[in-house]
Scaffold this active site. Structure first.
Site, PDB file in Angstrom:
ATOM      1  N   LYS A 172       0.891  -1.180   0.000  1.00  0.00           N
ATOM      2  CA  LYS A 172       0.000   0.000   0.000  1.00  0.00           C
ATOM      3  C   LYS A 172       0.919   1.216   0.000  1.00  0.00           C
ATOM      4  O   LYS A 172       1.478   1.595   1.028  1.00  0.00           O
ATOM      5  CB  LYS A 172      -0.876  -0.010   1.259  1.00  0.00           C
ATOM      6  CG  LYS A 172      -2.205   0.719   1.126  1.00  0.00           C
ATOM      7  CD  LYS A 172      -2.108   2.176   0.749  1.00  0.00           C
ATOM      8  CE  LYS A 172      -1.915   3.067   1.961  1.00  0.00           C
ATOM      9  NZ  LYS A 172      -1.736   4.497   1.566  1.00  0.00           N
ATOM     10  N   GLU A 245       8.903   1.190  11.141  1.00  0.00           N
ATOM     11  CA  GLU A 245      10.047   2.099  10.933  1.00  0.00           C
ATOM     12  C   GLU A 245       9.491   3.517  10.930  1.00  0.00           C
ATOM     13  O   GLU A 245       8.778   3.893  10.002  1.00  0.00           O
ATOM     14  CB  GLU A 245      10.711   1.798   9.581  1.00  0.00           C
ATOM     15  CG  GLU A 245      11.258   0.398   9.431  1.00  0.00           C
ATOM     16  CD  GLU A 245      12.546   0.201  10.212  1.00  0.00           C
ATOM     17  OE1 GLU A 245      13.009   1.139  10.886  1.00  0.00           O
ATOM     18  OE2 GLU A 245      13.070  -0.918  10.158  1.00  0.00           O
ATOM     19  N   CYS A 279      14.180  10.240   6.738  1.00  0.00           N
ATOM     20  CA  CYS A 279      13.925   9.979   8.162  1.00  0.00           C
ATOM     21  C   CYS A 279      15.203  10.147   8.985  1.00  0.00           C
ATOM     22  O   CYS A 279      15.126  10.315  10.199  1.00  0.00           O
ATOM     23  CB  CYS A 279      13.346   8.589   8.343  1.00  0.00           C
ATOM     24  SG  CYS A 279      14.300   7.339   7.486  1.00  0.00           S
ATOM     25  N   GLU A 376      10.205  16.501  14.708  1.00  0.00           N
ATOM     26  CA  GLU A 376      10.708  16.214  13.357  1.00  0.00           C
ATOM     27  C   GLU A 376      10.355  17.380  12.422  1.00  0.00           C
ATOM     28  O   GLU A 376       9.233  17.890  12.449  1.00  0.00           O
ATOM     29  CB  GLU A 376      10.091  14.908  12.840  1.00  0.00           C
ATOM     30  CG  GLU A 376      10.826  14.343  11.643  1.00  0.00           C
ATOM     31  CD  GLU A 376      10.261  12.995  11.172  1.00  0.00           C
ATOM     32  OE1 GLU A 376       9.041  12.788  11.235  1.00  0.00           O
ATOM     33  OE2 GLU A 376      11.059  12.148  10.727  1.00  0.00           O
TER      34      GLU A 376
END
Ligand code: NAD
Length: 503
Positions: A172, A245, A279, A376
Site C-alpha cells: 500500500k 520504521e 527519516c 521532526e
C-alpha cells in the site's frame, strides 16, 4: 497539492487520488482509492501464488528475483524520471538513493539468502543425546505500508526481501506517490515473476488499515510515529507480527577536533538531500563552542552554493518538497524558532511559484527547547546549537523521544566510536551521514519512538520467516531419567546429578 486531491470518479461512486508533480503543480494521473473487498481479494491472490513460490528452493527464488533486478537496472532512467516527477527529488538522488539501493539489495541478498535462511543447528549444552535446529518458514503474505519520501526503494527493498524469504507481497503506497508504486508493479510484471505474487493496492489511510485487516501474516510499516502506533496497535489486536520504521530527529555532534571542511559539506548534504525529507536527515547540530562560529560559516557557504530548482535537470542539487502540508510544517517550525530567538543564516522561506520549493535553511543560535530541535522537521532546515563540551552534546542528543540515527564528527575515530556508543539511536555514523540505509548488510531501525524491529541485515531477512524449532534424538535411550515412575531413589539420583553438574 504535492500529489493529492480527491474527486468522484465520473460515472461511479469511487474516490480517486489525483497525483501531481510537486515541482510544477501539473496533474500526472489518478488512481482509485481501493475498497476493503479489493484489498482482501489482492491478499487472497497473493496467498494463492505464494504457495507455489514458497515451495521453490531459495536459490531459485533468488535467481528469478535477479530478473527483476535486471529490469530495474535496464529501465533505471525511466524509473528515475517517474520518481523525480511525482516525488520532486533530483534525478541523481532517485538513481543513487532509490534505484541503486534496490538493485544492490537484490544482488546482496540474492547471493546470500540461501545461506542466511539455511537451517541453523543449536548446540545443546546439557542434553547431549538430542539435537536441535532452527528452520525458517515463509510467513505467507507480507503487507507493506509505505511513505512518500522514498516511494520506490521503500517499498521495493522490503518487497524484494519478503519475496526472497518466500512470501507473497501486497504494497500500500503513500497516497502522495501512487504512480511510482504502479511503475514498480509494471517492472515486476515485466520480469516474468508470478503476477499475483506481488500486488499494489492504492488508497489513503483506510486502505492501509484494510490491508492489516485483510489476513496478512506480517506487516512492515514505514511512516510517521503517530500512524506507526496505530498500525502496531492494529497488528497487536490481530497478533500479526510487525516491523514499524518511524520518524527520526537525527542529531549531529561536531567535536572540537572535527575536520570542519568535510563536516560542513557532510552536514549540508545530510540536511538537504531529498529536500530534508529523509527519516535520518540531519535535524539538529550540536557544535562545540570552540568551532561553532567557523563551522556555521562553512555550512552557510556550502548551503549558499546549492542550486535549487527543476529536479529533472542534472545540475540541480535540491529539488522540490513532495507535499504541501509538509512544507507548511517546515514553515511553522522555522517561524517558531525565529520567534524564540533563532537566527536565519541563509534561506528561511519558501520560493515563489507553483512548485513546492523551500530554500535550504541554516538556523543559528538554536536552543534545545525550540520545536525545531525537538520535533521532526522533515524539510530542508538545519538548526545549529552551540554546546560547552561533548558531554553536553551527548546529553542533548539523547534528550529526545526519537532514536533512529545520529552522527558524530571528529578526526579521532576511536573517540568518535566511544561517543557513538553512548548515543541512543538504532545506528550512529562517524564522519558521514545518511548512508547506511543503502548498506543492505547493516540492520536498519530505531530505538525509542523511532520504531520496533529491524529491516536489512541477516536478521531483517529472517524476520520475514517464522523461526521454527525442531528437536530430535541423536542417541535413542530406552527411557529418560526424569520420566515416570517417580520415586525417592530417582529423586536422590537427580539431586546427585544436579550437584555434580552445578559443582
Ligand atoms: P504517514 O504515517 O502519514 O503515512 C505512511 C503510510 O501509512 C501511508 O501509506 C498512509 O496512507 C498509511 N496510513 C495512514 N494511516 C493509516 C492507518 N490508520 N493504518 C494503516 N496505514 C495508514 O507517514 P508519511 O508522511 O507518508 O511519511 C513520513 C514519515 O515517515 C516521517 O515521519 C519519516 O521520518 C518516516 N520515515 C521513516 C523511515 C524509517 O526507516 N524509519 C523511512 C522513511 C520515512
Amino acid at each position: 497539492m504535492g500529489a493529492v486531491a480527491a474527486k468522484q470518479e465520473q460515472g461511479s461512486q469511487k474516490n480517486v487520488i489525483i497525483s501531481r508533480n510537486p515541482a510544477t503543480g501539473a496533474i500526472l494521473g489518478e488512481v482509485p482509492e481501493q475498497s476493503v473487498d479489493e484489498v482482501r481479494a489482492a491478499v487472497a491472490r497473493a496467498r494463492d501464488a505464494q504457495r507455489q513460490w514458497s515451495a521453490l528452493p531459495v536459490r531459485e527464488r533468488a535467481h528469478r528475483i535477479g530478473a527483476l533486478r535486471d529490469v530495474i537496472v535496464r529501465r533505471a532512467d525511466e524509473i528515475c524520471e517517474a520518481i523525480s516527477r511525482e516525488g520532486g527529488k533530483t534525478r541523481g538522488e532517485a538513481l543513487t538513493m532509490e534505484v541503486m539501493l534496490v538493485a544492490d539489495l537484490a544482488t546482496y541478498f540474492g547471493k546470500r539468502a540461501h545461506k542466511i535462511l539455511a537451517p541453523e543447528p543449536i548446540p545443546l549444552h546439557l542434553l547431549k543425546n538430542r539435537g536441535s535446529y532452527l528452520h525458517f518458514v515463509p510467513r505467507g503474505v507480507v503487507g507493506i505500508i509505505a511513505p512518500w519520501n522514498f516511494p520506490f526503494s521503500i517499498p521495493m527493498g522490503e518487497a524484494v526481501m519478503a519475496l526472497l524469504a518466500g512470501n507473497g507481497v501486497v504494497v500500500k503506497p503513500s497516497e502522495m506517490t501512487p504512480l511510482i508504486a504502479r511503475k514498480a508493479k509494471e517492472l515486476y510484471d515485466a520480469s516474468g515473476l508470478p503476477a499475483d505474487l506481488f500486488q499494489v493496492v492504492t488508497g489513503r489511510g483506510p486502505t492501509g488499515a484494510a490491508l492489516i485487516d485483510a489476513g496478512i501474516d506480517y506487516c512492515i510499516f514505514t511512516g510517521s510515529t503517530a500512524t506507526g502506533k496505530r498500525v502496531a496497535a492494529a497488528c497487536g489486536e490481530r497478533l500479526i507480527p510487525c516491523t514499524v520504521e518511524l520518524g527520526g530527529k537525527a542529531p549531529a555532534i561536531v567535536c572540537a577536533d572535527a575536520d570542519l571542511d568535510r563536516t560542513a559539506r557532510a552536514l549540508a548534504w545530510g540536511a538537504f538531500a531529498n529536500s530534508g525529507q529523509v527519516c535520518v536527515s540531519v535535524e539538529r547540530v550540536y557544535a562545540h563552542e570552540s568551532v561553532y562560529e567557523e563551522l556555521t560559516r562553512k555550512v552557510v557557504e556550502a548551503t549558499s552554493r546549492l542550486r535549487q530548482g527543476d529536479p529533472a535537470r542534472g545540475e540541480t542539487d535540491v529539488g522540490a518538497m513532495t507535499w504541501d502540508r509538509q512544507m507548511e510544517i517546515v514553515e511553522e517550525r522555522v517561524q517558531q524558532a525565529v520567534g524564540a530567538g533563532a537566527k536565519v543564516l541563509t534561506g528561511g522561506a519558501r520560493l515563489g511559484g507553483d512548485g513546492l520549493f523551500f530554500a535550504p535553511t541554516v538556523l543559528g543560535d538554536c536552543r534545545q527547547d525550540m520545536d525545531v530541535m525537538r520535533k521532526e522537521i522533515f524539510g530542508p532546515v538545519m538548526p545549529i546549537m552551540k554546546v560547552r563540551d561533548e558531554e553536553e552534546a551527548v546529553r542533548l542528543a539523547n534528550d529526545s523521544h526519537l532514536g533512529l540515527m545520529a552522527y558524530v564528527f571528529t578526526k579521532d575515530t576511536q573517540k568518535g566510536r566511544r561517543i557513538a556508543e553512548r548515543i541512543e539511536a538504532g545506528s550512529v555514523m562517524v564522519n558521514d551521514c545518511l548512508l547506511t540505509y543503502g548498506a543492505p548488510e547493516t540492520p536498519w531501525g530505531g530505538v525509542k519512538q523511532s520504531g520496533l524491529g529491524r529491516t536489512h541485515g541477516p536478521q531483517g531477512l529472517r524476520d520475514l520467516c517464522e523461526v521454527r524449532h525442531v528437536n530430535y534424538d541423536r542417541l535413542a535411550l530406552r527411557r529418560e531419567l526424569w520420566w515416570y515412575p517417580y520415586s525417592d531413589k530417582l529423586y536422590g539420583r537427580m539431586l546427585k546429578a544436579i550437584r555434580w553438574i552445578f559443582r
